[in-house]
Design an enzyme around this catalytic site. Structure first.
Site, PDB file in Angstrom:
ATOM      1  N   ASP A 135       0.827  -1.207   0.000  1.00 32.65           N
ATOM      2  CA  ASP A 135       0.000   0.000   0.000  1.00 32.65           C
ATOM      3  C   ASP A 135       0.862   1.259   0.000  1.00 32.65           C
ATOM      4  OD1 ASP A 135      -2.500  -1.207  -0.004  1.00 32.65           O
ATOM      5  OD2 ASP A 135      -2.622  -1.305   2.175  1.00 32.65           O
ATOM      6  N   ARG A 185      -1.486  -0.899  -8.667  1.00 31.64           N
ATOM      7  CA  ARG A 185      -2.819  -0.460  -8.268  1.00 31.64           C
ATOM      8  C   ARG A 185      -2.875   1.066  -8.349  1.00 31.64           C
ATOM      9  NH1 ARG A 185      -3.843  -1.561  -2.333  1.00 31.64           N
ATOM     10  NH2 ARG A 185      -4.186  -3.724  -2.982  1.00 31.64           N
TER      11      ARG A 185
END
Length: 308
Positions: A135, A185
């Site tokens: 992340d 992502r």
């Protein structure tokens, strides 16, 4: 107009105590968080997989300042991956990790501790037959996070990276990461950022998101289009058709508890749809960022907090 104060509050220890001590707000958090225990997370994951969706699981935690806490987060991921293996789920389920939970902000040996913890999780994921996505957090961590991703990819080339279109630098980062097999992502961003490094206007963030999508979709990377904005979903599908990308050569990602109907509709059209499923006791920061994105929940939030 309320998003920025909520994002700032997501880092406030005082607000954390107030919110986590309010039962009504804990119930509201259940909309976005799949519980505090591993059993609850696995139960929610199984339900999503049974409906034809894939999942990425985040064990909640961030801004760890103690090496023992970072090790505990690592061990929680190892236990999670072992459980996924026992249940035969790794083909449909991967994990997402925040490096600040693994030691990125420790006072000493931060880079080494973080990398060692991340490597242990990647080794467990590789044994299980699944993947890990790292992340992205606020702009102050971008260089360190991308550096760790590069280090991890030397041994685990399948490690996913996350980029935020709100940051002015991200188009260049997209171009750098748009290599064969690179899992990226793309999100809009959920942190309070200064105008010196980030776009302030939603329109500019959206335009940057569309430009970044084109970079990734027009490359040999594996784009992970993480958005609840149906305009961006439509643009991604049209780009896929225009560029000759088949469903399965990229995927859509959405958060647990948000746009569930659209998740199923995309899957029914043949797309891979991955649900970002968070769980754990340290849910406050994640919850506040989700609240900032959903103004409809603000009235309930205020009533619950101030009527204690």
């Amino acid at each position: 107009m309320f998003s920025q104060p909520l994002l700032i509050a997501s880092r406030s220890a005082r607000m954390r105590r107030a919110v986590t001590g309010t039962p009504a707000l804990r119930r509201l958090a259940d909309r976005f968080v799949a519980g505090e225990s591993l059993d609850q997370a696995v139960g929610a994951t199984t339900g999503l997989v049974d409906r034809g969706l894939t999942v990425t699981i985040d064990h909640l935690g961030e801004d760890t300042l103690d090496a023992k806490d970072a090790a505990a987060t690592r061990d929680a991921y190892l236990a999670l991956l072992a459980r996924l293996t026992d249940l035969g789920l790794p083909a449909q389920v991967e994990v997402s990790v925040k490096l600040s939970a693994l030691g990125q902000k420790l006072a000493s040996d931060a880079a080494q501790v973080t990398l060692e913890n991340a490597v242990a999780i990647c080794e467990a994921a590789q044994r299980a037959g699944t993947t890990v996505t790292v992340d992205m957090e606020d702009h102050t961590t971008v260089d360190a996070t991308l550096g760790t991703v590069r280090d991890l990819r030397e041994e685990f080339p399948w490690v996913g990276a996350v980029l935020q279109s709100c940051l002015r630098r991200t188009e260049a980062d997209c171009a750098d990461l748009a290599t064969a097999g690179s899992r990226v992502r793309l999100v809009k961003g959920a942190y309070a950022e200064p105008a010196t490094v980030a776009y302030a206007a939603k329109r500019d963030v959206d335009l940057a998101y569309a430009r970044c999508m084109r970079i990734l979709m027009n490359s040999k990377a594996y784009p992970m289009i993480a958005t609840h904005d149906l305009r961006m979903v439509d643009i991604a599908e049209r780009l896929g058709e225009e560029l000759g990308r088949e469903p399965g050569s990229y995927e859509f990602q959405m958060l647990y508890g948000i746009r569930t109907t659209e998740q199923r509709a995309l899957a029914a059209r043949g797309h891979i749809v991955r649900v970002y499923l968070p769980y754990g006791e340290d849910w406050y920061g994640y919850f506040m960022r989700r609240l900032a994105e959903r103004p409809a929940n603000l009235a309930f939030f205020a009533r619950s907090l101030f009527s204690r």
